[in-house]
Design a protein around this motif. Structure first.
Motif, PDB file in Angstrom:
ATOM      1  N   VAL A  92       0.862  -1.172   0.000  1.00 40.74           N
ATOM      2  CA  VAL A  92       0.000   0.000   0.000  1.00 40.74           C
ATOM      3  C   VAL A  92       0.905   1.231   0.000  1.00 40.74           C
ATOM      4  N   ALA A  93       0.841   2.027  -1.086  1.00 38.05           N
ATOM      5  CA  ALA A  93       1.726   3.187  -1.203  1.00 38.05           C
ATOM      6  C   ALA A  93       1.121   4.219  -2.140  1.00 38.05           C
ATOM      7  N   ASP A  94       1.587   5.441  -1.991  1.00 36.13           N
ATOM      8  CA  ASP A  94       1.164   6.534  -2.866  1.00 36.13           C
ATOM      9  C   ASP A  94       2.100   6.703  -4.058  1.00 36.13           C
ATOM     10  N   VAL A  95       3.101   5.872  -4.151  1.00 39.61           N
ATOM     11  CA  VAL A  95       4.098   5.941  -5.216  1.00 39.61           C
ATOM     12  C   VAL A  95       4.200   4.574  -5.894  1.00 39.61           C
ATOM     13  N   PRO A  96       4.796   4.516  -7.083  1.00 43.72           N
ATOM     14  CA  PRO A  96       4.963   3.213  -7.748  1.00 43.72           C
ATOM     15  C   PRO A  96       5.769   2.244  -6.875  1.00 43.72           C
ATOM     16  N   ILE A  97       5.436   0.969  -6.981  1.00 40.24           N
ATOM     17  CA  ILE A  97       6.073  -0.079  -6.183  1.00 40.24           C
ATOM     18  C   ILE A  97       7.049  -0.864  -7.047  1.00 40.24           C
ATOM     19  N   GLY A  98       8.185  -1.217  -6.475  1.00 33.83           N
ATOM     20  CA  GLY A  98       9.153  -2.043  -7.175  1.00 33.83           C
ATOM     21  C   GLY A  98       9.817  -3.015  -6.229  1.00 33.83           C
ATOM     22  N   THR A  99      10.410  -4.053  -6.794  1.00 35.63           N
ATOM     23  CA  THR A  99      11.160  -5.019  -5.998  1.00 35.63           C
ATOM     24  C   THR A  99      12.517  -5.253  -6.655  1.00 35.63           C
ATOM     25  N   PHE A 100      13.490  -5.617  -5.826  1.00 35.99           N
ATOM     26  CA  PHE A 100      14.795  -6.001  -6.342  1.00 35.99           C
ATOM     27  C   PHE A 100      14.734  -7.486  -6.641  1.00 35.99           C
ATOM     28  N   LEU A 101      15.028  -7.856  -7.863  1.00 33.11           N
ATOM     29  CA  LEU A 101      14.948  -9.231  -8.317  1.00 33.11           C
ATOM     30  C   LEU A 101      16.366  -9.719  -8.592  1.00 33.11           C
ATOM     31  N   SER A 102      16.924 -10.452  -7.624  1.00 37.06           N
ATOM     32  CA  SER A 102      18.319 -10.870  -7.749  1.00 37.06           C
ATOM     33  C   SER A 102      18.496 -12.103  -8.617  1.00 37.06           C
TER      34      SER A 102
END
Length: 96
Positions: free
Chosen positions: A31-41
């Protein structure tokens, strides 16, 4: 160690509970007001987290780092394959 139906059923129930708990945690943390990202190693844990995140965010961005000078440590190909499979927008930064 021997196999038993009861043990297999208990293991499946525990697995289901772990997956459900992980999904609830991911949903709450996305839940966020900005775009969400993940680090994919390219490893198993970041792949699972990214896949769960994609279930809750249609516009997930994934990021990874490539090591052009050391192929032993470069997991960017696997990360790109996971990103393609889950349908995320993927970016790779390579040390060139």
């Amino acid at each position: 160690m021997t196999w038993s139906r009861r043990g297999a059923v208990q293991t499946c129930r525990r697995h289901t509970l772990v997956v459900q708990a992980a999904q609830r945690c991911r949903a709450l943390s996305l839940v966020a007001d900005v775009p969400i990202g993940t680090f994919l190693s390219g490893g198993l844990d970041s792949s699972i987290i990214s896949a769960l995140a994609k279930l809750h965010n249609a516009h997930l961005h994934t990021f990874s780092i490539g090591f052009a000078d050391d192929p032993y440590f470069d997991e960017s190909n696997h990360a790109e394959a996971v990103a393609k499979h889950i349908g995320s927008t993927h970016s790779v930064q390579t040390n060139a």
